[in-house]
Design an enzyme around this catalytic site. Structure first.
Site, short mmCIF file in Angstrom:
data_model
loop_
_atom_site.label_atom_id
_atom_site.label_comp_id
_atom_site.label_asym_id
_atom_site.label_seq_id
_atom_site.Cartn_x
_atom_site.Cartn_y
_atom_site.Cartn_z
N LYS B 91 0.82 -1.22 0.00
CA LYS B 91 0.00 0.00 0.00
C LYS B 91 0.85 1.26 0.00
O LYS B 91 0.45 2.29 -0.55
CB LYS B 91 -0.94 0.00 1.22
CG LYS B 91 -1.94 -1.16 1.23
CD LYS B 91 -3.03 -0.99 0.22
CE LYS B 91 -4.08 -2.10 0.32
NZ LYS B 91 -5.08 -2.03 -0.76
N GLU B 113 -9.51 5.82 3.15
CA GLU B 113 -10.34 4.75 3.70
C GLU B 113 -9.42 3.57 3.93
O GLU B 113 -8.37 3.45 3.29
CB GLU B 113 -11.44 4.38 2.70
CG GLU B 113 -11.06 3.33 1.64
CD GLU B 113 -10.00 3.81 0.66
OE1 GLU B 113 -9.78 5.03 0.55
OE2 GLU B 113 -9.35 2.96 0.01
N SER B 380 1.79 -9.64 -0.84
CA SER B 380 1.45 -8.22 -0.76
C SER B 380 1.66 -7.61 0.62
O SER B 380 1.81 -6.40 0.74
CB SER B 380 0.01 -8.01 -1.21
OG SER B 380 -0.89 -8.80 -0.44
C1 PLP Z 1 -1.58 -7.01 2.50
C2 PLP Z 1 -2.74 -6.65 1.64
N1 PLP Z 1 -2.90 -7.30 0.47
C3 PLP Z 1 -3.93 -7.04 -0.34
C4 PLP Z 1 -4.90 -6.11 0.00
C5 PLP Z 1 -6.05 -5.93 -0.93
O1 PLP Z 1 -6.01 -4.75 -1.67
P1 PLP Z 1 -5.66 -4.75 -3.20
O2 PLP Z 1 -6.53 -5.77 -3.85
O3 PLP Z 1 -5.96 -3.38 -3.63
O4 PLP Z 1 -4.24 -5.08 -3.35
C6 PLP Z 1 -4.78 -5.40 1.20
C7 PLP Z 1 -5.77 -4.40 1.57
O5 PLP Z 1 -5.91 -3.96 2.65
C8 PLP Z 1 -3.66 -5.69 2.04
O6 PLP Z 1 -3.51 -5.06 3.20
#
Ligand code: PLP
Lengths: 270, 398
Positions: B91, B113, B380
């Site tokens: 993020k 948000e 992620s």
């Molecule tokens: C570690 C992590 N992965 C994925 C996401 C999902 O978001 P996005 O699909 O935009 O990557 C989030 C959202 O809070 C997150 O914290």
């Protein structure tokens, strides 16, 4: 001439300002709505804005959000809202009705189907708050085919170039959002609204309604002095919410509030 | 492929666009203009690059999970380690970019948000660093299940505003942020946490997150001399997935898998998988696949992971689905949880529950491929924030 155009023509001839109450269809429960609409007309409403409940009312403050939630708790769908309009039309063939809401329920029904059914029910105008004109040309076309007015918002942030662009496609009237904020906000500034209305009127012959932030006789009177129509939403919906437990009281109390506004508005008209 | 989308109006095919109240149209036009200039300004790009390197810690490594690959007995698994970024997830890549843009536009107040709290933490972090006021909107349900992140945001000086409307999760936090934005639009910059919202957000957030895929592509080539056979990423709004996918869109031999949250199962109705089980509609400023009922009302979602608990998805994913460039699958809460433990115990990496969805699907895919093939997974974020959820579930299970 459309019902909306006829309504404004009549008022203009008498130098009067239109009073437009907003209520959410099906709030606090479905059988309240049609009798309530008749009462509002009897107490001085010239046009009615009927809110189509939506799960995610992004442009609304807490009062109208809760109204949507109450209606949705009773399963009030767009189909049901159209049925309410048809029922209203059985005994009122002149008061224009504008549906106000968010695009997704219309999209789910299909624009062409919606426009046809709305026309049959007796809807006169449609205002989608999350849909500036460039985003909903398909809907606008469908509405036009059914002779329903597409009503659009103008805002304090709307540039002069956009005013020109929007008023070209707007029908019926334009709705000036009097403040930067959501419905129910309370920081109305009459002088800046007046200045913006002059800018709008320089570009269009359409009647200009003002809404957001009109909450009592004083604010209604101030706006009536400069606008062609005054829209009252949250203040009315809040009164409906106050008697959600005694629904049979709603028409009386809401009607009394509207009558108060009517008197205030008329006192500002020449 | 769609590398040069969206069009001028923010459309990815029939998806995307700008569906907002009139009051926001001009501020959004200003944002579009500011971003169009910034993305071509060498000084802006240099500042962004420097921050990504020295503050976030980029490039993040890719890691060959040899033990897990052996256990699964198929393709080699590689992880793009976004969990190692400052603040613990991808993020921050976009929060930094948007905050620099906010500064450039002279905005003094930041709103955001958040669902899992990772985007909220990233935003509070960059706001603290730039000396900007920061308010983060978060659903009541998410505040309860992501406490550590709430405390981090507050420690960083942000105000966390609890959202009690609707389903009290991410979508309602987004509604509330939009309402705040429209009220204080002159001084406020809205940093959206995913590739949703009105144009230019889906494009802008994608551009900022594409650093993930650009790095990964180059790193993978250096490491193996080839491209991976498949990419796997979880999809909430879709920002970590599009960030990884986008630089590979033209590499047609690289299969792309986005993994949605199947919650209690796609048949249960208790899930957050609009690409698998939803239909196109309009929400939060754009047209995309949504979880909605027959009347067009948005329905409640469910996922074990707050960051995936969202009824919509970025419009570019809707487009990639329809054009079949990417495949969207879904895994359940239980499968994600199993993958969470699996990675933790086999590789000593505790993943976020969101990322665990990607790992779960990769674990299903790997055995279908040969050991000579490779899957690159976007890790992620890290799982520190999920300790309470995981511990509570373990206790429930006895
Ligand atoms: C570690 C992590 N992965 C994925 C996401 C999902 O978001 P996005 O699909 O935009 O990557 C989030 C959202 O809070 C997150 O914290």
């Amino acid at each position: 001439m459309s019902r909306i155009a006829a309504c404004f023509a009549t008022l203009r001839a008498r130098s009067k300002t239109a009073l437009i109450p907003f209520v959410t269809a099906g709030d606090p429960q479905p059988d309240v709505t049609v009798p309530l609409l008749h009462t509002l007309v009897a107490q001085g409403a010239d046009i009615i804005e009927l809110g189509v409940p939506f799960s995610d009312p992004m442009a609304d403050g807490p009062v109208i959000q809760l109204a949507s939630e109450r209606a949705l708790a009773h399963g009030v769908s767009l189909t049901r809202v159209l049925a309410m309009v048809a029922e209203f039309r059985q005994t009122d063939s002149t008061t224009p009705i504008v549906l106000m809401g968010y695009l997704n329920p219309l999209e789910a029904m299909g624009y062409a189907a919606f426009a046809a059914r709305a026309q049959q029910a007796g809807v006169d105008g449609v205002l989608m708050v999350d849909s500036p004109p460039e985003a909903c040309t398909e809907l606008t076309d469908c509405l036009q085919q059914q002779a329903i007015d597409s009503i659009f918002l103008l805002a304090p942030t709307t540039t002069s170039a956009r005013i020109a662009q929007i008023t070209r496609v707007a029908r019926g009237f334009v709705y000036y959002v009097s403040l930067k904020g959501v419905t129910g906000a309370a920081h109305l500034d009459t002088a800046s609204v007046a200045a913006k209305l002059r800018e709008i009127r320089a570009q269009t012959e359409l009647p200009v309604g003002v809404g957001f932030g009109i909450r009592d006789a004083a604010t209604a009177r101030a706006m009536a002095a400069i606008a062609d129509a005054v829209v009252v939403g949250s203040a009315l919906v809040a009164r409906i919410a106050d008697c959600a437990d005694q629904p049979d009281q709603i028409p009386t109390l809401a009607g009394a509030f509207l009558a108060e506004l009517r008197t205030a508005i008329d006192s500002s008209d020449p | 492929m769609s590398a040069d989308l969206p069009d001028e109006l923010g459309h990815f095919g029939r998806y995307g666009g700008t569906f907002v109240a009139e009051t926001l149209m001009e501020p959004i036009a200003q944002l579009r203009e500011a971003y169009a200039q910034a993305r071509q300004d060498p000084a802006f790009l240099a500042e962004l690059d420097a921050d990504l390197q020295h503050y976030v810690g980029r490039p993040s490594p890719i890691y060959h999970a040899e033990r897990l690959s052996r256990e699964l007995g198929g393709a080699q698994l590689y992880f793009k380690r976004e969990d190692l970024n400052h603040t613990g997830a991808h993020k921050i890549n976009s929060a930094i970019g948007q905050a620099l843009l906010a500064k450039r536009m002279g905005k003094t107040r930041i709103i955001a948000e958040t669902g899992a709290g990772q985007h909220g933490v990233a935003t509070a972090t960059v706001a603290a660093r730039l000396g900007l006021e920061c308010v983060v909107f978060m659903g009541e349900v998410d505040i309860a299940r992501q406490q550590p992140n709430v405390q981090r945001m507050q420690l960083l000086g942000a105000e966390v505003r609890s959202v009690a409307s609707g389903s009290k999760t991410l979508k309602d936090a987004l509604n509330e942020a939009m309402r705040d934005w429209v009220t204080q639009v002159d001084n406020t910059f809205y940093i959206i946490g995913t590739v949703a919202g009105p144009h230019p957000y889906p494009m802008m957030v994608r551009d900022f997150q594409s650093v993930v895929g650009r790095e990964a592509r180059a790193q993978f080539l250096t490491l193996t001399g080839q491209l991976p056979d498949a990419l796997v990423a979880c999809v909430g709004g879709g920002s970590n997935a599009i960030g990884l996918f986008h630089p590979f869109l033209a590499d047609e031999d690289v299969a792309l898998y986005g993994v949605e949250a199947a919650g209690n199962g796609l048949d249960s109705g208790m899930h957050a998988a609009p690409l698998n089980a939803g239909k196109p509609g309009v929400l939060h400023g754009n047209r995309t696949y949504l979880m909605e009922d027959a009347d067009g009302q948005i329905i409640a979602t469910h996922s074990i992971s707050a960051g995936l608990d969202y009824p919509g998805v970025g419009p570019e994913h809707a487009w990639l689905k329809d054009t079949q460039r990417a495949t969207y699958v879904a895994v359940t809460d239980d499968q994600a949880l199993e993958a969470f433990y699996c990675l933790t115990r086999s590789e000593g990496i505790i993943p976020a529950l969101e990322s665990s969805h990607a790992i779960a699907y990769a674990s299903q895919l790997a055995p279908q491929l040969t050991p000579a093939q490779a899957i690159l997974i976007n890790l992620s974020g890290r799982g520190d924030k999920d300790m309470a959820t995981v511990t509570a579930l373990a206790e429930d299970a006895g």
